[in-house]
Design a protein around this motif. Structure first.
Motif, short mmCIF file in Angstrom:
data_model
loop_
_atom_site.label_atom_id
_atom_site.label_comp_id
_atom_site.label_asym_id
_atom_site.label_seq_id
_atom_site.Cartn_x
_atom_site.Cartn_y
_atom_site.Cartn_z
N ALA A 63 63.61 -74.06 -7.62
CA ALA A 63 63.45 -74.77 -8.90
C ALA A 63 62.73 -76.10 -8.69
CB ALA A 63 64.83 -75.01 -9.52
N GLU A 64 63.08 -76.82 -7.62
CA GLU A 64 62.43 -78.09 -7.32
C GLU A 64 60.94 -77.89 -7.01
OE1 GLU A 64 63.52 -81.10 -7.44
OE2 GLU A 64 65.68 -81.14 -7.16
N LYS A 106 66.85 -65.36 -14.67
CA LYS A 106 67.95 -65.81 -13.80
C LYS A 106 68.51 -64.65 -12.99
CE LYS A 106 71.81 -69.07 -14.17
NZ LYS A 106 71.09 -70.14 -13.50
N SER A 120 72.90 -70.51 -4.24
CA SER A 120 72.64 -71.57 -5.22
C SER A 120 71.72 -72.64 -4.65
CB SER A 120 73.97 -72.20 -5.68
OG SER A 120 74.66 -72.78 -4.59
N GLU A 121 71.85 -72.94 -3.36
CA GLU A 121 70.96 -73.92 -2.72
C GLU A 121 69.53 -73.39 -2.64
OE1 GLU A 121 73.94 -76.36 0.29
OE2 GLU A 121 73.23 -74.37 0.87
N LYS A 122 69.38 -72.09 -2.39
CA LYS A 122 68.04 -71.50 -2.37
C LYS A 122 67.43 -71.55 -3.78
CE LYS A 122 69.07 -68.43 1.51
NZ LYS A 122 69.35 -67.05 1.96
N GLU A 123 68.25 -71.26 -4.78
CA GLU A 123 67.79 -71.35 -6.17
C GLU A 123 67.31 -72.77 -6.48
OE1 GLU A 123 69.57 -69.67 -9.82
OE2 GLU A 123 71.04 -68.78 -8.44
N SER A 124 68.09 -73.76 -6.08
CA SER A 124 67.74 -75.16 -6.35
C SER A 124 66.43 -75.55 -5.68
CB SER A 124 68.86 -76.08 -5.88
OG SER A 124 70.05 -75.84 -6.59
N LEU A 125 66.25 -75.08 -4.44
CA LEU A 125 65.01 -75.37 -3.72
C LEU A 125 63.80 -74.81 -4.46
CD1 LEU A 125 63.38 -76.34 -1.25
CD2 LEU A 125 63.97 -74.17 -0.12
#
Length: 484
Positions: free
Chosen positions: A428-429, A389, A421-426
């Protein structure tokens, strides 16, 4: 003529040490060479050397402490020579993919040697390596060692950070002229623009003449021929002026005085610019082979590389290099000798209990992450997830800041507007989709990847998905093109 000599002597007496004769005259034999090569190149070397030492002699770590570049070193693998162009199926390429070493489409490794030895033995190097493997550090070490007289002390090092190029009109010869302080680069672009404009006009005029060449002689043909002659004369004049401005830098190149270090071919913002800069680099290396050239690039296929270049691959750290890196990191961060010994023991225990952490430590950028955790928390967590992380945070934020991404980022407004956080989510997806739906969890196909990004971000069109992928590649060293 004696009158001309007297005028030159009056204006250049600080450079000419002529011997006055009894009658007050000066004889030509008594004059040493005007501005001899040694003094001229020494001045340039001193100027370039000062810039190199100011910019690259110390490396800033991710905790904002600094370490001397001489304390960092890199090993490389010599690779077996293979054909430059290889066309094989995707399936065949994937069969050769070495998951453990993260190698695809590269020739077999032949021998591991120190980077400095490879640079000494081979005047021209193409240096490949994964993101964060140490390519830039290696090139900076070469530049500083050159200035300090450790590596090729007679050469003048010029360091080119390709990621900072913003203009499609960037020219390598102009950059060299500027870097060594000749200042003619300020005017060369004007002449280049004029030559380009004249060439276009010549092409248009020649096309008009071809359309009319089957018609009887006419005033129109004669007029066009006159225009063509004037355009060619103007082009020759502009080219002569350009050659005159570039004479000094070309003279230095002809004498083989430069060590040209070009870092980050893959980090040039657009494919068109990357191809053009590769062309310029190849042309320069072929026109002036007496100089030394080094070029770094991630491990994807490189086009238009000149002949006579030795290909090497940055090697992962060995165990003793890992410990030396950690020692230097902790010492530069202000830890005492006892504290360093204690933390190295903690690290060794973590390596023995968790092989995944040991694998991470082989890559400099990931070892830096481990050092951040070790120095901040005084321990390495048994659970690998917090370490990953923190690694994502490092790649998405801190690494960008160190590389000065803001001045050259690409990928359009879509990626720029995403929060961390949005880049992290992308990411992760994308990872989840890959593990769920593919036989191979590492290799993506470009079209599939762009489509997935398009769907996940609900973009206006699929080309935006490709732009976002290119941004992730250039900014963070993730989702890197490996084969065309």
């Amino acid at each position: 003529k004696e009158s001309d000599l007297r005028k030159k002597l009056k204006t250049m007496e600080d450079l000419w040490k002529g011997q006055e004769q009894s009658d007050g005259s000066y004889t030509l034999e008594n004059f040493p060479p005007l501005l001899d090569d040694l003094s001229f190149t020494d001045k340039i070397r001193q100027s370039c050397g000062n810039k190199i030492l100011n910019q690259y002699s110390r490396i800033r770590l991710y905790n904002n402490s600094e370490v001397d570049i001489s304390e960092l070193y890199v090993d490389v693998y010599l690779l077996s020579q293979s054909r430059k162009d290889v066309f094989i199926s995707k399936e065949k390429l994937l069969e050769t993919f070495n998951f453990r070493e993260d190698r695809i489409g590269l020739p077999p490794r032949v021998k591991r040697i120190s980077g400095i030895d490879a640079a000494n033995r081979n005047p021209n190097l193409l240096i490949l390596g994964k993101p964060g493997a140490g390519k830039t550090t290696f090139l900076k070490r070469i530049a500083v060692d050159c200035v300090n007289g450790i590596f090729q002390p007679d050469l003048i090092p010029v360091f080119v950070e390709l990621r900072k190029i913003k203009s499609p009109k960037w020219n390598l010869l102009d950059f060299l002229d500027q870097s060594i302080g000749l200042e003619n680069w300020q005017h060369t672009q004007e002449y280049r623009n004029e030559v380009t404009k004249l060439r276009q006009q010549i092409s248009i005029t020649e096309a008009k003449l071809r359309l009319l060449d089957k018609t009887p002689q006419s005033k129109e043909i004669q007029s066009l021929k006159g225009q063509l002659r004037k355009l060619r004369e103007a082009k020759f004049f502009q080219e002569d002026q350009l050659d005159a401005l570039l004479k000094k830098v070309k003279d230095i190149l002809r004498k083989g005085k430069l060590l040209i270090l070009m870092d980050g071919l893959d980090e040039i913002p657009t494919e068109k610019m990357r191809t053009e800069i590769q062309r310029q680099f190849r042309q320069l290396a072929e026109d002036f082979p007496e100089n030394r050239f080094m070029l770094t690039c991630r491990t994807q296929v490189v086009k238009l590389i000149p002949t006579r270049f030795t290909v090497v691959e940055i090697a992962d750290f060995k165990s003793e290099q890992v410990l030396e890196f950690v020692n230097n990191w902790l010492a530069s961060s202000g830890f005492s000798g006892e504290e360093i010994i204690e933390r190295k023991q903690i690290l060794n225990r973590a390596f023995k209990s968790n092989l995944a952490i040991k694998e991470l430590s082989k890559t400099p950028v990931l070892l830096s992450l481990i050092c951040v955790v070790l120095s901040d928390e005084g321990d390495i967590p048994a659970d690998i997830v917090p370490l990953y992380k923190k690694g994502i945070q490092l790649l998405l934020k801190t690494w960008n800041e160190k590389k000065d991404i803001k001045g050259w980022e690409i990928g359009g407004e879509t990626y720029r507007k995403l929060s961390i956080s949005e880049k992290e989510s992308l990411l992760a997806e994308l990872a989840a989709l890959k593990f769920e739906n593919s036989r191979n969890s590492i290799i993506f196909e470009q079209e599939s990847l762009a489509t997935q990004i398009y769907n996940l971000l609900k973009l206006a069109n699929k080309s935006d998905g490709l732009s976002v992928w290119k941004a992730i590649e250039s900014h963070h060293g993730l989702l890197v093109e490996r084969a065309d």
